[in-house]
Design a protein around this motif. Structure first.
Motif, PDB file in Angstrom:
ATOM      1  N   HIS A   1       3.171   0.549 -10.845  1.00  0.00           N
ATOM      2  CA  HIS A   1       1.980   0.759 -10.019  1.00  0.00           C
ATOM      3  C   HIS A   1       0.960  -0.344 -10.280  1.00  0.00           C
ATOM      4  CE1 HIS A   1      -1.907   2.758  -8.972  1.00  0.00           C
ATOM      5  NE2 HIS A   1      -1.212   3.009  -7.877  1.00  0.00           N
TER       6      HIS A   1
ATOM      7  N   GLU B   1      -0.906  -6.658  -4.603  1.00  0.00           N
ATOM      8  CA  GLU B   1      -1.678  -6.326  -3.399  1.00  0.00           C
ATOM      9  C   GLU B   1      -3.010  -7.065  -3.391  1.00  0.00           C
ATOM     10  OE1 GLU B   1      -3.636  -2.424  -1.214  1.00  0.00           O
ATOM     11  OE2 GLU B   1      -2.174  -2.131  -2.820  1.00  0.00           O
ATOM     12  N   SER B   2      -3.645  -7.140  -4.550  1.00  0.00           N
ATOM     13  CA  SER B   2      -4.912  -7.856  -4.665  1.00  0.00           C
ATOM     14  C   SER B   2      -4.726  -9.351  -4.377  1.00  0.00           C
ATOM     15  CB  SER B   2      -5.486  -7.662  -6.062  1.00  0.00           C
ATOM     16  OG  SER B   2      -6.623  -8.452  -6.255  1.00  0.00           O
TER      17      SER B   2
ATOM     18  N   ALA C   1       2.372   1.581  -3.512  1.00  0.00           N
ATOM     19  CA  ALA C   1       1.373   2.064  -4.470  1.00  0.00           C
ATOM     20  C   ALA C   1       1.111   3.554  -4.268  1.00  0.00           C
ATOM     21  CB  ALA C   1       0.082   1.264  -4.330  1.00  0.00           C
TER      22      ALA C   1
ATOM     23  N   LEU D   1      -0.383  -3.047  -7.541  1.00  0.00           N
ATOM     24  CA  LEU D   1      -1.799  -3.221  -7.215  1.00  0.00           C
ATOM     25  C   LEU D   1      -2.250  -4.656  -7.445  1.00  0.00           C
ATOM     26  CD1 LEU D   1      -3.404   0.078  -8.616  1.00  0.00           C
ATOM     27  CD2 LEU D   1      -2.890  -0.523  -6.225  1.00  0.00           C
TER      28      LEU D   1
ATOM     29  N   LYS E   1       0.832  -1.207   0.000  1.00  0.00           N
ATOM     30  CA  LYS E   1       0.000   0.000   0.000  1.00  0.00           C
ATOM     31  C   LYS E   1       0.866   1.257   0.000  1.00  0.00           C
ATOM     32  CE  LYS E   1      -4.060  -2.115   1.993  1.00  0.00           C
ATOM     33  NZ  LYS E   1      -5.007  -2.237   3.064  1.00  0.00           N
TER      34      LYS E   1
END
Length: 187
Positions: A99, A106-107, A42, A103, A39
Protein backbone atom coordinates in the motif's frame (compact mmCIF):
# COMPACT_ATOMS: atom_id res chain seq x y z
CA UNK A 1 6.85 44.02 -43.05
CA UNK A 2 6.11 40.32 -43.39
CA UNK A 3 6.78 38.32 -46.51
CA UNK A 4 5.35 34.97 -47.57
CA UNK A 5 8.29 32.92 -46.29
CA UNK A 6 7.89 34.37 -42.78
CA UNK A 7 4.18 33.71 -42.96
CA UNK A 8 4.80 30.10 -44.00
CA UNK A 9 7.29 29.68 -41.14
CA UNK A 10 4.71 31.03 -38.72
CA UNK A 11 2.11 28.62 -40.11
CA UNK A 12 4.54 25.72 -39.58
CA UNK A 13 5.14 26.92 -36.01
CA UNK A 14 1.40 26.99 -35.33
CA UNK A 15 1.01 23.48 -36.72
CA UNK A 16 3.99 22.20 -34.69
CA UNK A 17 2.56 23.68 -31.50
CA UNK A 18 -0.83 22.09 -32.21
CA UNK A 19 0.82 18.69 -32.68
CA UNK A 20 2.81 19.16 -29.48
CA UNK A 21 -0.38 20.03 -27.59
CA UNK A 22 -2.10 16.92 -28.97
CA UNK A 23 0.86 14.78 -27.86
CA UNK A 24 0.75 16.26 -24.37
CA UNK A 25 -2.99 15.61 -24.09
CA UNK A 26 -2.47 12.01 -25.22
CA UNK A 27 0.23 11.52 -22.57
CA UNK A 28 -2.05 13.05 -19.96
CA UNK A 29 -4.78 10.54 -20.85
CA UNK A 30 -2.28 7.69 -20.47
CA UNK A 31 -1.08 9.04 -17.12
CA UNK A 32 -4.70 9.43 -15.96
CA UNK A 33 -5.32 5.75 -16.76
CA UNK A 34 -2.27 4.72 -14.70
CA UNK A 35 -3.35 7.01 -11.85
CA UNK A 36 -6.80 5.45 -11.87
CA UNK A 37 -5.27 1.98 -11.71
CA UNK A 38 -3.12 2.99 -8.73
CA UNK A 39 -6.10 4.46 -6.91
CA UNK A 40 -8.05 1.23 -7.36
CA UNK A 41 -5.08 -0.80 -6.14
CA UNK A 42 -4.62 1.42 -3.08
CA UNK A 43 -8.33 1.18 -2.25
CA UNK A 44 -8.24 -2.63 -2.57
CA UNK A 45 -5.24 -2.90 -0.27
CA UNK A 46 -6.89 -0.52 2.24
CA UNK A 47 -10.00 -2.70 2.23
CA UNK A 48 -7.95 -5.83 2.88
CA UNK A 49 -6.03 -4.18 5.74
CA UNK A 50 -9.21 -2.72 7.27
CA UNK A 51 -11.01 -6.06 7.28
CA UNK A 52 -12.64 -6.94 10.63
CA UNK A 53 -10.51 -10.03 11.00
CA UNK A 54 -7.26 -9.35 9.08
CA UNK A 55 -6.14 -12.89 9.87
CA UNK A 56 -9.01 -14.22 7.79
CA UNK A 57 -9.62 -11.95 4.79
CA UNK A 58 -10.88 -12.92 1.36
CA UNK A 59 -11.49 -11.29 -1.98
CA UNK A 60 -11.72 -11.97 -5.69
CA UNK A 61 -8.70 -11.23 -7.85
CA UNK A 62 -9.29 -10.49 -11.54
CA UNK A 63 -6.94 -12.31 -13.88
CA UNK A 64 -8.43 -10.75 -17.03
CA UNK A 65 -11.12 -11.60 -19.60
CA UNK A 66 -13.79 -11.37 -16.92
CA UNK A 67 -12.29 -14.21 -14.86
CA UNK A 68 -11.61 -13.81 -11.15
CA UNK A 69 -9.91 -16.08 -8.66
CA UNK A 70 -11.06 -16.43 -5.11
CA UNK A 71 -8.36 -15.32 -2.68
CA UNK A 72 -8.41 -16.18 1.00
CA UNK A 73 -5.81 -15.12 3.51
CA UNK A 74 -5.60 -17.15 6.67
CA UNK A 75 -2.91 -16.77 9.26
CA UNK A 76 -1.73 -14.68 12.11
CA UNK A 77 0.43 -12.34 10.01
CA UNK A 78 -0.59 -9.61 7.61
CA UNK A 79 -1.27 -10.81 4.08
CA UNK A 80 1.40 -10.89 1.38
CA UNK A 81 1.14 -9.24 -2.03
CA UNK A 82 3.38 -9.70 -5.05
CA UNK A 83 4.68 -6.24 -6.03
CA UNK A 84 6.49 -5.12 -9.17
CA UNK A 85 9.68 -3.57 -7.84
CA UNK A 86 10.82 -2.39 -11.27
CA UNK A 87 12.82 -3.74 -14.21
CA UNK A 88 10.65 -6.86 -14.29
CA UNK A 89 11.56 -7.84 -10.73
CA UNK A 90 8.73 -8.81 -8.39
CA UNK A 91 8.90 -9.18 -4.65
CA UNK A 92 6.62 -10.29 -1.88
CA UNK A 93 5.58 -7.49 0.44
CA UNK A 94 3.09 -7.21 3.27
CA UNK A 95 -0.14 -5.46 2.37
CA UNK A 96 0.85 -2.33 4.28
CA UNK A 97 4.20 -2.16 2.45
CA UNK A 98 2.48 -2.74 -0.90
CA UNK A 99 0.00 0.00 0.00
CA UNK A 100 2.83 2.41 0.87
CA UNK A 101 4.62 1.59 -2.42
CA UNK A 102 1.39 2.14 -4.35
CA UNK A 103 0.74 5.50 -2.69
CA UNK A 104 4.32 6.61 -3.35
CA UNK A 105 4.03 5.67 -7.02
CA UNK A 106 0.65 7.40 -7.23
CA UNK A 107 2.22 10.56 -5.82
CA UNK A 108 5.06 10.40 -8.36
CA UNK A 109 2.62 9.86 -11.22
CA UNK A 110 0.45 12.74 -10.00
CA UNK A 111 3.56 14.94 -10.02
CA UNK A 112 4.22 13.86 -13.63
CA UNK A 113 0.62 14.67 -14.55
CA UNK A 114 0.92 18.11 -12.96
CA UNK A 115 4.08 18.74 -15.02
CA UNK A 116 2.27 17.67 -18.18
CA UNK A 117 -0.63 19.99 -17.29
CA UNK A 118 1.85 22.86 -16.92
CA UNK A 119 3.40 22.01 -20.29
CA UNK A 120 -0.06 21.91 -21.87
CA UNK A 121 -0.95 25.32 -20.46
CA UNK A 122 2.37 26.83 -21.62
CA UNK A 123 1.95 25.28 -25.07
CA UNK A 124 -1.60 26.64 -25.32
CA UNK A 125 -0.33 30.11 -24.42
CA UNK A 126 2.46 29.89 -27.00
CA UNK A 127 0.01 28.58 -29.59
CA UNK A 128 -2.36 31.48 -28.98
CA UNK A 129 0.47 34.00 -29.31
CA UNK A 130 1.89 32.47 -32.50
CA UNK A 131 -1.58 32.09 -34.02
CA UNK A 132 -2.39 35.72 -33.24
CA UNK A 133 0.92 36.85 -34.76
CA UNK A 134 0.20 34.72 -37.82
CA UNK A 135 -3.28 36.21 -38.25
CA UNK A 136 -1.93 39.75 -37.87
CA UNK A 137 0.87 39.09 -40.36
CA UNK A 138 -1.55 37.51 -42.82
CA UNK A 139 -3.83 40.55 -42.63
CA UNK A 140 -0.86 42.88 -43.18
CA UNK A 141 0.30 40.88 -46.18
CA UNK A 142 -3.22 40.78 -47.55
CA UNK A 143 -3.64 44.53 -47.19
CA UNK A 144 -0.22 45.20 -48.76
CA UNK A 145 -0.99 43.05 -51.79
CA UNK A 146 -4.43 44.63 -52.17
CA UNK A 147 -3.15 48.22 -51.82
CA UNK A 148 -0.90 48.32 -54.94
CA UNK A 149 -3.68 46.90 -57.08
CA UNK A 150 -6.05 49.64 -55.93
CA UNK A 151 -3.52 52.48 -56.30
CA UNK A 152 -2.53 51.56 -59.86
CA UNK A 153 -5.63 50.18 -61.49
CA UNK A 154 -5.24 48.88 -64.98
CA UNK A 155 -7.54 50.48 -67.54
CA UNK A 156 -10.47 48.26 -68.08
CA UNK A 157 -10.83 47.37 -71.70
CA UNK A 158 -13.80 45.46 -72.88
CA UNK A 159 -12.82 41.93 -73.51
CA UNK A 160 -14.32 40.42 -76.57
CA UNK A 161 -15.27 36.94 -75.68
CA UNK A 162 -15.25 34.59 -78.59
CA UNK A 163 -18.67 33.51 -79.61
CA UNK A 164 -19.30 29.88 -79.00
CA UNK A 165 -19.06 27.79 -82.12
CA UNK A 166 -22.22 26.10 -83.20
CA UNK A 167 -22.37 22.57 -81.96
CA UNK A 168 -21.41 20.06 -84.57
CA UNK A 169 -23.38 16.88 -84.66
CA UNK A 170 -21.44 14.09 -83.11
CA UNK A 171 -20.20 11.83 -85.83
CA UNK A 172 -19.90 8.26 -84.93
CA UNK A 173 -16.70 6.84 -86.13
CA UNK A 174 -16.46 3.66 -88.04
CA UNK A 175 -15.47 0.64 -86.05
CA UNK A 176 -11.90 -0.01 -86.78
CA UNK A 177 -10.35 -3.36 -86.82
CA UNK A 178 -7.32 -4.62 -85.14
CA UNK A 179 -5.07 -3.79 -88.08
CA UNK A 180 -5.64 -0.04 -88.34
CA UNK A 181 -7.65 1.17 -91.34
CA UNK A 182 -7.73 -2.17 -93.08
CA UNK A 183 -11.06 -3.78 -93.58
CA UNK A 184 -11.78 -6.76 -91.44
CA UNK A 185 -14.43 -9.44 -91.55
CA UNK A 186 -16.53 -7.37 -89.13
CA UNK A 187 -16.89 -4.55 -91.68
Amino acid sequence: MVDRTQLQRMARDVEALRKRLDEIHLRMEQVDAVLSEHKITAASLEALMAHEDPNNASSHVSIGSGVSLHYRHQGSEEGIALVDLGAGVFGERHWSDAHAITLERESDIQHLRDELQGQAEQTETNLAQVAQAFNTAAEQLKSLTAAPAESNPLPQQPVNEPEPEPAKPARRGRKRGMFGNDLTLDD
